[in-house]
Design an enzyme around this catalytic site. Structure first.
Site, PDB file in Angstrom:
ATOM      1  CG  ASP A  21      -2.290   0.875   1.132  1.00  0.00           C
ATOM      2  OD1 ASP A  21      -2.294   1.587  -0.214  1.00  0.00           O
ATOM      3  OD2 ASP A  21      -2.772   1.131   2.025  1.00  0.00           O
ATOM      4  CG  HIS A  38       0.336   1.682  -9.292  1.00  0.00           C
ATOM      5  ND1 HIS A  38      -0.027   1.493  -7.992  1.00  0.00           N
ATOM      6  CD2 HIS A  38      -0.733   2.440  -9.782  1.00  0.00           C
ATOM      7  CE1 HIS A  38      -1.297   1.854  -7.852  1.00  0.00           C
ATOM      8  NE2 HIS A  38      -1.623   2.598  -8.610  1.00  0.00           N
ATOM      9  CG  LEU A 132       9.338 -17.198  -2.789  1.00  0.00           C
ATOM     10  CD1 LEU A 132       9.155 -17.374  -1.464  1.00  0.00           C
ATOM     11  CD2 LEU A 132       9.926 -15.841  -3.179  1.00  0.00           C
TER      12      LEU A 132
HETATM   13  C1  FPP Z   1      -1.864   0.099  -3.523  1.00  0.00           C
HETATM   14  O1  FPP Z   1      -1.390   1.438  -3.388  1.00  0.00           O
HETATM   15  C2  FPP Z   1      -1.217  -0.703  -4.694  1.00  0.00           C
HETATM   16  C3  FPP Z   1      -1.861  -1.374  -5.712  1.00  0.00           C
HETATM   17  C4  FPP Z   1      -3.482  -1.196  -5.644  1.00  0.00           C
HETATM   18  C5  FPP Z   1      -1.282  -2.081  -6.719  1.00  0.00           C
HETATM   19  C6  FPP Z   1       0.178  -2.623  -6.433  1.00  0.00           C
HETATM   20  C7  FPP Z   1       0.756  -2.890  -7.669  1.00  0.00           C
HETATM   21  C8  FPP Z   1       2.064  -2.940  -7.856  1.00  0.00           C
HETATM   22  C9  FPP Z   1       3.229  -2.626  -6.877  1.00  0.00           C
HETATM   23  C10 FPP Z   1       2.631  -3.146  -9.042  1.00  0.00           C
HETATM   24  C11 FPP Z   1       2.759  -4.356  -9.677  1.00  0.00           C
HETATM   25  C12 FPP Z   1       2.722  -5.439  -9.210  1.00  0.00           C
HETATM   26  C13 FPP Z   1       3.181  -6.865  -9.290  1.00  0.00           C
HETATM   27  C14 FPP Z   1       3.215  -7.734  -8.430  1.00  0.00           C
HETATM   28  C15 FPP Z   1       3.612  -7.216 -10.877  1.00  0.00           C
HETATM   29  P1  FPP Z   1      -2.562   2.570  -3.520  1.00  0.00           P
HETATM   30  O2  FPP Z   1      -2.579   2.931  -4.951  1.00  0.00           O
HETATM   31  O3  FPP Z   1      -3.848   2.276  -2.639  1.00  0.00           O
HETATM   32  O4  FPP Z   1      -1.750   3.674  -2.803  1.00  0.00           O
HETATM   33  P2  FPP Z   1      -2.401   4.854  -1.967  1.00  0.00           P
HETATM   34  O5  FPP Z   1      -3.127   4.421  -0.850  1.00  0.00           O
HETATM   35  O6  FPP Z   1      -1.430   5.665  -1.457  1.00  0.00           O
HETATM   36  O7  FPP Z   1      -3.426   5.686  -2.892  1.00  0.00           O
END
Ligand code: FPP
Length: 248
Positions: A21, A38, A132
């Protein structure tokens, strides 16, 4: 000196689950669009995966896209799907080098076709790896998963294949998407939020929860080691008393 020196390799959590997050806030702090967060989150995925593989953690589950994430602006959803395809393709080298087996949980058949293809190929190409197991939770939510389990069991009862009295915790666990894996012992959430957000609600029943203010793109190997060191200091009682669990 690394915090990994403080980790007892004989008492590693066998399965770690992570809610990645804070990507959006990280991007905002850098004056950029959310997708930039992201994109930078991918390096934290790589670092965490490598660290788990190096330590000898057996299973790592990452919450990459929830069923609720479809409600985000369409351009962010599209960019996330694109990033997923791109990342799987680019990180095949890391998976092969570290003998990592890729798996996925969630409503995979509702993902864009391109995503499904890329994922299926990577899962196939890494199925023989013995290191893993990296499990991506994609289009996943616990309530969706549990609803599917209930439908499956109800159908079996309706078809006379199962009687109600045969339904046990084991029957349910075996019908979950995670049936091939042990329950996570440690759940990490970054960015300071202290919620489960519909993540592995059944499986996390006895997990130790670890919350860190670090935003996901900044999460590195030392942050993971810190979480494991903290985990190893905790007393896991599983409903027993402290005195009972201390008896060897
Ligand atoms: C949450 O942060 C994150 C996500 C919904 C997406 C996670 C994706 C990645 C790290 C990229 C690709 C991953 C893989 C495994 C290939 P948020 O956007 O909710 O952050 P915020 O709460 O600060 O808005």
């Amino acid at each position: 000196m690394s915090l990994s020196d403080h980790i007892d390799k004989n008492r590693l959590p066998e399965h770690i689950a992570i809610i990645m997050d804070g990507n959006g806030r990280w991007a905002q702090l850098h004056g950029e669009m959310r997708i930039f967060g992201h994109q930078n989150g991918v390096s934290a995925v790589r670092a965490t995966t490598e660290a788990c593989a190096e330590l000898g953690v057996r299973f790592l589950t990452l919450y990459a896209f929830s069923t609720e994430n479809w409600a985000r602006p369409q351009h962010e959803v599209d960019a996330l799907m694109e990033l997923l395809v791109e990342t799987i393709r680019k990180e095949m080298g890391t998976l092969v080098e570290n003998r990592i087996r890729l798996r996925a949980i969630g409503n995979i058949s509702s993902l864009p076709a391109k995503c499904q293809r890329e994922l299926a190929e990577a899962i196939h190409d890494t199925h023989h790896h013995k290191g893993l197991t990296l499990i991506l939770a994609l289009n996943y939510s616990s309530r969706w998963e549990l609803t599917e389990v209930m439908k499956k069991l109800a159908l079996n009862v309706q078809d006379g294949l199962l009687s109600v009295s045969d339904i046990t915790e084991t029957t349910i666990a075996e019908a979950l998407d995670t049936s091939d894996y042990p329950d996570p012992e440690l759940m990490i959430r970054t960015s300071g939020e202290q919620r489960l957000s519909n993540y592995l609600l059944w499986q996390l029943a006895y997990a130790e929860l670890y919350f860190t203010p670090v935003l996901w793109p900044d999460f590195d190997k030392e942050d993971l080691y810190q979480a494991i060191v903290d985990f190893q200091k905790r007393e896991r009682r599983f409903g027993k008393t402290s005195e009972q669990v201390k008896v060897i």
